[in-house]
Motif scaffolding. Structure first.
Motif, mmCIF file in Angstrom:
data_model
loop_
_atom_site.group_PDB
_atom_site.id
_atom_site.type_symbol
_atom_site.label_atom_id
_atom_site.label_comp_id
_atom_site.label_asym_id
_atom_site.label_seq_id
_atom_site.Cartn_x
_atom_site.Cartn_y
_atom_site.Cartn_z
ATOM 1 N N ALA A 2 14.808 21.228 90.826
ATOM 2 C CA ALA A 2 15.976 20.422 91.129
ATOM 3 C C ALA A 2 16.820 21.112 92.188
ATOM 4 N N VAL A 5 23.505 21.256 92.646
ATOM 5 C CA VAL A 5 24.782 20.613 92.908
ATOM 6 C C VAL A 5 25.813 21.723 92.808
ATOM 7 N N ALA A 10 26.215 20.557 86.463
ATOM 8 C CA ALA A 10 25.266 19.724 85.729
ATOM 9 C C ALA A 10 25.596 19.688 84.242
ATOM 10 N N PHE A 28 25.233 7.793 86.796
ATOM 11 C CA PHE A 28 25.178 8.821 87.831
ATOM 12 C C PHE A 28 26.582 9.269 88.215
ATOM 13 N N TYR A 30 28.830 11.108 91.466
ATOM 14 C CA TYR A 30 28.762 11.150 92.923
ATOM 15 C C TYR A 30 30.054 11.741 93.478
ATOM 16 N N VAL A 34 30.836 16.616 92.956
ATOM 17 C CA VAL A 34 29.446 16.886 92.562
ATOM 18 C C VAL A 34 28.666 17.555 93.694
ATOM 19 N N PHE A 35 28.848 17.049 94.928
ATOM 20 C CA PHE A 35 28.116 17.571 96.072
ATOM 21 C C PHE A 35 29.085 18.221 97.061
ATOM 22 N N LYS A 139 23.965 12.416 91.499
ATOM 23 C CA LYS A 139 23.358 13.150 90.387
ATOM 24 C C LYS A 139 23.064 12.161 89.269
ATOM 25 N N ASN A 208 24.282 18.685 102.959
ATOM 26 C CA ASN A 208 23.422 18.080 101.938
ATOM 27 C C ASN A 208 22.120 17.520 102.493
ATOM 28 N N HIS A 211 19.247 17.336 100.106
ATOM 29 C CA HIS A 211 19.370 16.246 99.137
ATOM 30 C C HIS A 211 18.937 14.919 99.755
#
Length: 297
Positions: A2, A5, A10, A28, A30, A34-35, A139, A208, A211
């Motif tokens: 994975a 993040v 997580a 999810f 977002y 998260v990022f 996520k 990212n 990702h």
């Protein structure tokens, strides 16, 4: 393996999810909580609001259960009960948000959308509101075995690639592609202006890229209209009228309809295929597609 993040997020995200009714077809998280986003100071994302979307098969039942567990999350609408909340949810983009909710030491907001409404947006881009979020890294916290939803999630990513191809030149970088995809659901043409929208999109994409690659690499490798030079981070696409016509015909229905209404004068009522063939031969094809995006006008 994975992709990471933000540090320790997580476990925190799953602890938040545990506070809600578990009858979810998809959940999810977002956004900047998260990022990582470029330009943000170290540790900044750890204090940002956490954003969630919950897709549910039965909105009335889910809101009923959530009112029993988390009544304080709701506005004055809670006094009217789950049916009225679901009725309000059906307006606009079909999603109901509870905002500024304290949970496990963090501030969160969460949107509730019916699974059928989500699938419709993923396939047809009626609003591009939740579909647009799912074109960028999120996520995924839980997802049930709904084959129709899984197919719609993949279809949304393929549509994002197709629309981006139409707005890009013949040769471009992988980062250019992800910038274009990330900007699909933003109002304003970030290719033509210097301002907040462009910077926001850059800040999402640059930190990212791995990702985005996880989301799109297999689609790009399987696409017959693109030469994907993965080791160079470059792509080349077919910009012939025939190639653009095939891409236009593969776009989501709502975008095709909006392009048609932009190009076809009222009263002519020409066939959609005929209009898209005309657009495919237009040197400004990419601009027409951009103008047709939901939320762009």
């Amino acid at each position: 393996m994975a992709l990471p993040v933000l540090a320790s997020s997580a476990v925190k995200l799953r602890r938040v999810l545990a506070q809600f009714p578990q009858e979810l077809s998809l959940a999810f998280a977002y956004g900047s909580g998260v990022f990582r986003q470029a330009g943000a100071p170290a540790g900044h994302g750890e204090n940002n609001m956490l954003d969630f979307v919950f897709a549910v098969d039965d909105s009335v039942t889910w809101h009923m259960m959530n009112l029993l567990k988390n009544r304080s999350h709701y506005s004055f609408l809670k006094v009217f009960g789950p049916k009225q909340i679901t009725s309000v949810q059906s307006y606009g983009a079909g999603i109901y948000y509870n905002t500024l909710v304290p949970c496990n030491g963090r501030m969160i907001k969460y949107g509730v959308i019916s699974t059928d409404t989500l699938i419709d947006d993923l396939l047809h881009w009626k609003t591009l509101y939740v579909a647009g979020r799912l074109q960028k890294p999120v996520k995924i916290l839980t997802q049930n075995e709904n084959n129709k939803l899984q197919a719609a999630l993949v279809s949304n990513l393929k549509s994002a690639v197709t629309a981006a191809f139409l707005m890009l030149p013949e040769s471009f970088s992988e980062e250019d592609l992800y910038m274009q995809i990330a900007g699909l659901s933003y109002i304003g043409d970030f290719r033509m202006i210097v301002g907040e929208d462009r910077l926001k999109v850059q800040n999402i994409v640059k930190p990212n890229v791995p990702h985005f690659q996880k989301l799109y690499s297999s689609i790009l490798q399987d696409c017959p209209q693109v030469v994907y030079k993965h080791h160079l981070g470059r792509l080349e696409i077919d910009k012939s009228p025939e190639g653009q016509f095939a891409q236009l015909m593969a776009l989501p229905r709502t975008l095709q309809q909006r392009i048609t209404s932009l190009v076809d004068p009222p009263g002519k009522n020409r066939d959609v295929e005929e209009i898209l063939l005309q657009v495919a031969h237009d040197p400004d094809c990419g601009f027409v597609v951009h103008q047709g995006r939901p939320g762009s006008v």
